[in-house]
Design a protein around this motif. Structure first.
Motif, short mmCIF file in Angstrom:
data_model
loop_
_atom_site.label_atom_id
_atom_site.label_comp_id
_atom_site.label_asym_id
_atom_site.label_seq_id
_atom_site.Cartn_x
_atom_site.Cartn_y
_atom_site.Cartn_z
N THR A 163 76.53 51.82 27.73
CA THR A 163 77.39 52.05 29.52
C THR A 163 75.15 52.75 29.44
OG1 THR A 163 79.40 53.60 28.48
CG2 THR A 163 77.60 54.68 30.55
N VAL A 164 74.42 53.06 29.15
CA VAL A 164 73.60 53.22 29.67
C VAL A 164 73.18 52.22 29.97
CG1 VAL A 164 71.52 54.29 28.85
CG2 VAL A 164 73.08 55.67 28.28
N VAL A 165 72.48 51.06 29.16
CA VAL A 165 72.57 49.70 29.42
C VAL A 165 72.71 48.96 30.49
CG1 VAL A 165 72.04 47.36 28.76
CG2 VAL A 165 71.43 49.44 26.64
N PHE A 166 74.74 49.74 30.71
CA PHE A 166 74.79 48.45 31.80
C PHE A 166 74.73 49.63 32.99
CE2 PHE A 166 78.35 47.22 29.16
CZ PHE A 166 78.22 45.81 29.13
N GLN A 167 74.12 51.02 32.70
CA GLN A 167 73.57 52.01 33.94
C GLN A 167 72.34 51.60 34.74
OE1 GLN A 167 76.06 54.42 35.62
NE2 GLN A 167 75.09 55.37 36.77
N CYS A 168 71.77 51.12 33.76
CA CYS A 168 69.55 51.00 33.71
C CYS A 168 69.86 49.65 33.95
CB CYS A 168 68.55 50.80 32.40
SG CYS A 168 68.86 52.40 32.24
N LEU A 169 70.92 48.51 34.46
CA LEU A 169 71.08 47.04 35.36
C LEU A 169 71.41 47.50 36.23
CD1 LEU A 169 71.66 45.38 31.60
CD2 LEU A 169 69.09 45.33 33.19
N GLN A 170 71.79 49.03 36.64
CA GLN A 170 72.79 49.12 38.32
C GLN A 170 74.04 48.08 38.09
OE1 GLN A 170 69.50 48.36 40.79
NE2 GLN A 170 68.82 50.91 40.45
N ILE A 171 74.81 47.54 37.52
CA ILE A 171 75.89 46.65 37.23
C ILE A 171 76.28 47.65 37.15
CG2 ILE A 171 76.91 45.77 35.55
CD1 ILE A 171 75.11 44.71 33.64
N LYS A 172 78.20 47.41 38.65
CA LYS A 172 79.32 47.92 38.92
C LYS A 172 80.09 47.83 38.03
CE LYS A 172 78.07 46.83 43.63
NZ LYS A 172 79.05 46.37 44.95
N GLY A 173 80.44 49.53 38.01
CA GLY A 173 81.74 49.53 36.60
C GLY A 173 81.45 49.48 35.59
N ALA A 174 79.42 50.31 35.20
CA ALA A 174 78.88 50.61 33.98
C ALA A 174 79.75 51.49 33.04
CB ALA A 174 77.37 51.21 34.48
N LEU A 175 80.37 52.43 33.99
CA LEU A 175 81.29 53.74 32.89
C LEU A 175 82.72 52.58 32.05
CD1 LEU A 175 79.42 55.64 34.81
CD2 LEU A 175 81.46 56.95 34.38
N LEU A 176 83.55 51.87 33.38
CA LEU A 176 84.59 51.01 32.52
C LEU A 176 83.64 50.32 31.52
CD1 LEU A 176 86.72 49.96 32.56
CD2 LEU A 176 86.42 49.19 34.81
N LEU A 177 82.83 49.77 31.28
CA LEU A 177 82.13 48.19 31.20
C LEU A 177 82.00 49.00 29.87
CD1 LEU A 177 80.57 46.07 33.82
CD2 LEU A 177 82.65 45.30 32.37
N GLY A 178 81.73 49.69 29.66
CA GLY A 178 81.05 50.67 28.37
C GLY A 178 82.06 50.99 27.97
N ILE A 179 83.60 51.44 28.25
CA ILE A 179 85.01 51.78 27.65
C ILE A 179 85.10 50.62 27.28
CG2 ILE A 179 87.66 53.36 27.70
CD1 ILE A 179 86.16 54.67 30.18
N ILE A 180 84.84 49.85 27.31
CA ILE A 180 85.94 47.94 27.14
C ILE A 180 85.34 47.94 25.72
CG2 ILE A 180 86.06 45.37 27.40
CD1 ILE A 180 86.95 47.04 31.19
#
Length: 437
Positions: free
Chosen positions: A181-198
């Motif tokens: 989740t932190v990595v996706f958020q740092c990369l400003q990827i939309k849906g970071a929280l959802l992708l972290g769960i998946i």
């Protein structure tokens, strides 16, 4: 749809709302398994508890989206369901119908307070510093829930709480969830929280945390619907038993206090992430939110699902871009679908949602900068709320400590005139609540 939910006006779109709704649903999906397991201990039929949990959450979340148009989701509240299972039912002589009647009466009472304007008026009487503190305290609480679900923090008899076992598969999945989740958020990827769960769900497969579903389709069981008006083996209706049993009415008051302020805190937390929190710390268009939440509490008792309340995990969807009630409608529809496919939905472990909840906690910490810490009247009560919510594991108890502290500090510093009349009422009500809980 664009016109009804005001998507463009709120800087959102259909895809963004759908993604946020799915994020919220996955963050809350654990309730589908947890609530029935608790209610079963009270004698509620397990299959009926699953139906009541899913349909109750689905219907009331859709109502929240349609009538309040905000990204708030509702489901059977943790804590109150445990009270129903292990305390209320026992006090009611083992009759879970009477326990649900207590929930129903409490919800009706809360609705009456909302309709007469008292609940909203009390929210408006809260000092701005305490409103900021509620958001911060909830942020820590949300993160704590996430880490506890993943076994990153665990109970300890000597130190109350301690670091978990890093070799525990739950711990590993939770850690993967946070890192992803932190990595996706740092990369400003939309849906970071959802992708972290998946990612965490997938990581949990080889670790045995993400279990294979026990089936695909589950049937519906409506036997708990109308629980307060059902009778026990002696022919006594549940709601009649409550009205004639004073101790059960005391429980109704205690639960009403809990619901009253839990929702207030949750609404503020989600409003911060969903960008409908005003500069003075008030929630924009709070009245329809409170009305739906109050109806949900009574509906939870009627369905036999325990008290249905606004879930603080809704902040995960709001943080993932949810800006309108369409987010809630998506979440609600997923709960309705889950009533038929509960075995599949249950594979999403609570550990997999850890990263989303920790990220939401981080995002809510910014409110701490708005508190005037150098002023003891503003700072100390705020601190009591921030510390009280996570350390008592109760939103309402933490808020109560802060309210009482504010009145005491105001009196001690000669600022008694700054305390609004309804703050006195709220502080006194909390004092009674603590003495009778």
């Amino acid at each position: 749809m664009e016109s009804f939910f005001k998507l463009r006006e709120r800087g959102s779109n259909l895809g963004q709302e759908a993604r946020a709704g799915l994020t919220t649903f996955l963050a809350m999906a654990y309730i589908i398994a947890v609530n029935p397991s608790l209610l079963s201990a009270a004698g509620v039929p397990a299959s009926a508890a699953v139906t009541a949990t899913c349909l109750g959450a689905g219907i009331m979340t859709i109502c929240m989206g349609v009538f309040a148009n905000r990204p708030l989701a509702c489901a059977s509240g943790m804590g109150i369901n445990a009270v129903v299972a292990f305390t209320l039912t026992e006090v009611a002589g083992g009759d879970w119908h009477a326990a649900m009647a207590v929930i129903f009466i409490e919800g009706v009472a809360i609705l009456a307070l909302v309709l007469c304007g008292l609940r909203e008026a009390i929210m408006d009487a809260i000092p701005i510093s305490l409103r900021h503190a509620i958001s911060v305290g909830l942020g820590i609480f949300i993160a704590m829930i996430g880490m506890a679900n993943a076994g990153i923090i665990v109970a300890n008899e000597s130190t109350l709480v301690s670091f978990g076992d890093i070799s525990n598969p739950l711990f590993i999945v939770g850690l993967v969830s946070i890192v992803a989740t932190v990595v996706f958020q740092c990369l400003q990827i939309k849906g970071a929280l959802l992708l972290g769960i998946i990612v965490a769900v997938l990581a949990g497969i080889p670790l045995g945390v993400t279990a294979a579903p026990a089936g695909i389709v589950s049937g519906l069981d409506f036997s708990t619907f109308g629980a307060p008006f059902q009778v026990d083996e002696t022919g006594v209706m549940g709601i009649a038993k409550v009205i004639t049993t004073p101790v059960l009415l005391v429980f109704a008051f205690s639960l009403m206090m809990s619901d009253f302020f839990d929702t207030m805190g949750t609404a503020m937390a989600v409003a911060k992430q969903g960008e409908f929190l005003n500069d003075d710390g008030t929630v924009e268009d709070i009245r329809p939110i409170l009305i739906v939440d109050s109806v949900a509490a009574a509906a939870g008792g009627f369905f036999g699902a325990s008290s249905i309340t606004t879930f603080v995990e809704s902040a995960s969807g709001a943080a993932d871009g949810g800006r309108s009630g369409l987010t809630s409608v998506v979440t609600g529809l997923l709960f309705v679908v889950a009533a038929f496919f509960a075995p599949i939905i249950s594979v999403v472990s609570s550990a997999a949602t850890c990263g989303a909840l920790v990220m939401v906690g981080y995002l809510m910490m910014s409110e701490a900068a708005e508190i005037e810490w150098g002023n003891i009247l503003e700072g100390f009560p705020a601190f009591m709320i921030i510390a009280g919510i996570p350390l008592t594991y109760s939103i309402s108890s933490g808020i109560g400590l802060g309210f009482i502290a504010y009145v005491l500090v105001a009196a001690a510093t000669g600022n008694i005139k700054k305390v609004k009349p309804l703050m006195w009422v709220a502080a006194a009500a909390f004092l009674v609540y603590f003495l009778t809980a």
